[in-house]
Write an enzyme that holds these catalytic residues in place. Structure first.
Site, short mmCIF file in Angstrom:
data_model
loop_
_atom_site.label_atom_id
_atom_site.label_comp_id
_atom_site.label_asym_id
_atom_site.label_seq_id
_atom_site.Cartn_x
_atom_site.Cartn_y
_atom_site.Cartn_z
N CYS A 131 -0.26 23.76 5.19
CA CYS A 131 -0.16 22.33 4.88
C CYS A 131 0.94 22.07 3.86
O CYS A 131 0.99 20.99 3.28
CB CYS A 131 -1.50 21.79 4.40
SG CYS A 131 -2.18 22.63 2.95
N CYS A 175 0.83 -1.20 0.00
CA CYS A 175 0.00 0.00 0.00
C CYS A 175 0.87 1.25 0.00
O CYS A 175 1.88 1.31 0.71
CB CYS A 175 -0.93 -0.02 1.22
SG CYS A 175 -1.92 1.48 1.40
N CYS A 177 0.96 5.04 3.33
CA CYS A 177 1.93 5.48 4.35
C CYS A 177 3.34 5.31 3.82
O CYS A 177 3.61 4.43 3.00
CB CYS A 177 1.78 4.65 5.63
SG CYS A 177 0.23 4.85 6.50
N ASN A 188 -13.77 26.85 10.79
CA ASN A 188 -13.05 26.06 11.79
C ASN A 188 -12.30 26.93 12.79
O ASN A 188 -12.26 26.63 13.99
CB ASN A 188 -12.07 25.11 11.08
CG ASN A 188 -11.39 24.13 12.02
OD1 ASN A 188 -12.04 23.41 12.77
ND2 ASN A 188 -10.07 24.11 11.98
N GLU A 237 -13.35 33.75 2.27
CA GLU A 237 -13.15 32.45 1.61
C GLU A 237 -13.41 32.61 0.12
O GLU A 237 -14.20 33.46 -0.29
CB GLU A 237 -14.09 31.42 2.24
CG GLU A 237 -14.19 30.09 1.54
CD GLU A 237 -12.86 29.38 1.43
OE1 GLU A 237 -12.55 28.92 0.32
OE2 GLU A 237 -12.13 29.28 2.44
#
EC number: 2.1.1.190
Length: 461
Positions: free
Chosen positions: A415, A70, A73, A295, A311
């Site tokens: 991020c 997989c 990860c 958030n 936004e």
């Protein structure tokens, strides 16, 4: 080690060699494989002669370098705290190399559970007729094929337990060949599954979905075309999908296709830390850029005098306003009302100084952009500062600029450390700020994804 979980070695001539599966300090054997460039090449691990003390046994049987492994990860073979150290180093190197910026203080990493954390996931689905089976899961490493996953330990235990039943469900359906994806969205009390289907579902298939929902306690949402077509299979009496931010008395309803953080444990800590670092006061006005569903905006409304959430998506702005109204209506039981809060739709990737000033003076900013970062926003701030300094190549100040002042403090949640570093360079070298603090947020354990947070303050304050 780099963020693709490759050990970084050097040949005698100085050439860099990236070795999949090798960890720092290990002695290994490897053979050339994959790409070769003038200054670097890739190699395949063949044997480990001396293991790192930070090497651990992967919990997932589908993790590894073997064929069919997989690809979800990359770092399960590395002790979780060492993973965080790798990510912290990547953030600091990006700041140093890309921006020539050094944070005055390194924040303690935000960490949480290493397993069962992924409450949002997009699972690919494929009926493999030749093998007589259905696959549901992530893609194999470096492949377009779906891994033959029977378990996934980063998913919540109840979702992990559904993988094999989901395979059996799809295999039993008439539409087994035309259902390419299942999206998982977990709230605090509800688990939603969004089934992408390329043809109308038959009555027997709908009944099969209902029976599965009853057995496993989930909601089915159907997506016949684009994201705007997503709808509940059985809307009557359906419980609301939502997550809570208990420290602020906030509940955030959301749709399963809305952007929310995949890791609710980390999100609660991240929101709390961001607000502590911003330190909004009852007399202050705050702007939350890239506010999404609210958030950060709604928790800010429990601290500041006035909050503006901005936004890019008008649909998200409408949803954020609904969430504000929902929470304002629920502010009983001794909770004070939320501060005056507005939401605006704005293209934040085409921000100009005039538009920035039109949104008014704010004491503080919170910035939480997508991976592309907040370049246009930060560049507009830098252009204003350079114009006031009289820089020869700065654009002229907009009309009415005399009464506008920049925010005293900016908390930037990112991020993507590379775009954060780029924007940090603008803020520090051209907009009159200093980087007071920065640190990583381990939102995605075992992966190469780096979330981070940084604090910028007006130079001289």
């Amino acid at each position: 080690m780099d963020l693709n979980a490759q050990g970084v070695a050097h040949r005698a001539d100085g050439k860099v060699v990236f070795i999949d599966g090798a960890l720092p300090t290990e002695w290994v054997s490897a053979v050339p494989a994959g790409r070769r460039k003038s200054h670097w090449e890739q190699a395949a691990l063949t044997e480990i002669h001396r293991e790192s003390s930070q090497r651990v046994r992967p919990l997932c049987p589908h993790f590894g370098l073997h064929t069919g492994a997989c690809g979800g990860c990359k770092m399960q073979h590395l002790e979780p705290r060492a993973q965080v150290a790798i990510k912290q180093r990547a953030l600091e190197e990006d700041f140093g190399h890309l921006a020539k910026v050094r944070a005055e203080h390194i924040l303690r990493p935000i960490e949480g559970p290493a397993w069962g954390y992924r409450w949002r996931a997009r699972l690919s689905v494929r009926h493999v007729a030749k093998k007589g089976t259905v696959l549901v899961g992530f893609h194999e490493r470096k492949s377009r094929y779906i891994a033959d996953m029977q378990t996934c330990k980063i998913l919540p235990p109840h979702v992990d337990a559904m993988l094999m039943p989901l395979r059996a469900l799809i295999a039993s359906m008439d539409a087994r060949d035309t259902c390419p994806q299942i999206e998982v969205a977990c709230g605090d009390d509800v688990t939603a599954l969004v089934l992408r289907h390329l043809e109308p579902l038959s009555a027997p298939d709908l009944q099969r979905l209902r029976a599965f929902a009853a057995e496993h306690g989930v909601q089915w949402w159907l997506q016949p075309k684009g994201p705007d077509t997503v709808h509940l299979l059985d809307p009557r009496g359906a419980a609301q999908l939502a997550y809570r931010l208990p420290e602020f008395g906030i509940t955030m309803p959301f749709r399963p296709t809305d952007f929310t953080q995949v890791n609710p444990h980390i999100n609660r800590v991240l929101v709390a830390r961001a607000l502590r670092l911003l330190d909004a006061q009852p007399h202050e006005r705050v702007i939350d850029w890239f506010c999404g569903l609210g958030n950060f905006t709604l928790p800010l409304a429990t601290r500041a005098r006035e909050v503006l959430g901005i936004e890019g998506s008008p649909a998200l702005v409408e949803r954020a306003q609904q969430n504000f109204q929902h929470n304002q209506a629920q502010r009983g039981s001794g909770l004070p009302p939320l501060a005056a809060t507005r939401f605006l739709a704005r293209n934040l990737f085409e921000m100009e100084p005039a538009q920035l000033m039109a949104d008014g003076v704010a004491d503080k900013w919170l910035v939480d952009p997508p991976r592309e970062g907040a370049f246009a926003l930060v560049k507009a701030l830098a252009d204003i500062h350079q114009a006031r300094l009289g820089a020869p190549d700065a654009p002229p100040l907009p009309e009415g600029a005399a009464g506008w002042t920049p925010p005293q403090r900016i908390v930037y949640v990112s991020c993507n450390p590379a775009t954060l570093a780029r924007d940090a360079g603008l803020l520090v070298h051209q907009a009159g700020y200093r980087c007071a603090a920065a640190g990583v947020v381990n939102m995605f354990p075992h992966t190469a994804h780096v979330e981070s947070i940084a604090v910028f303050e007006r130079a001289g304050d």
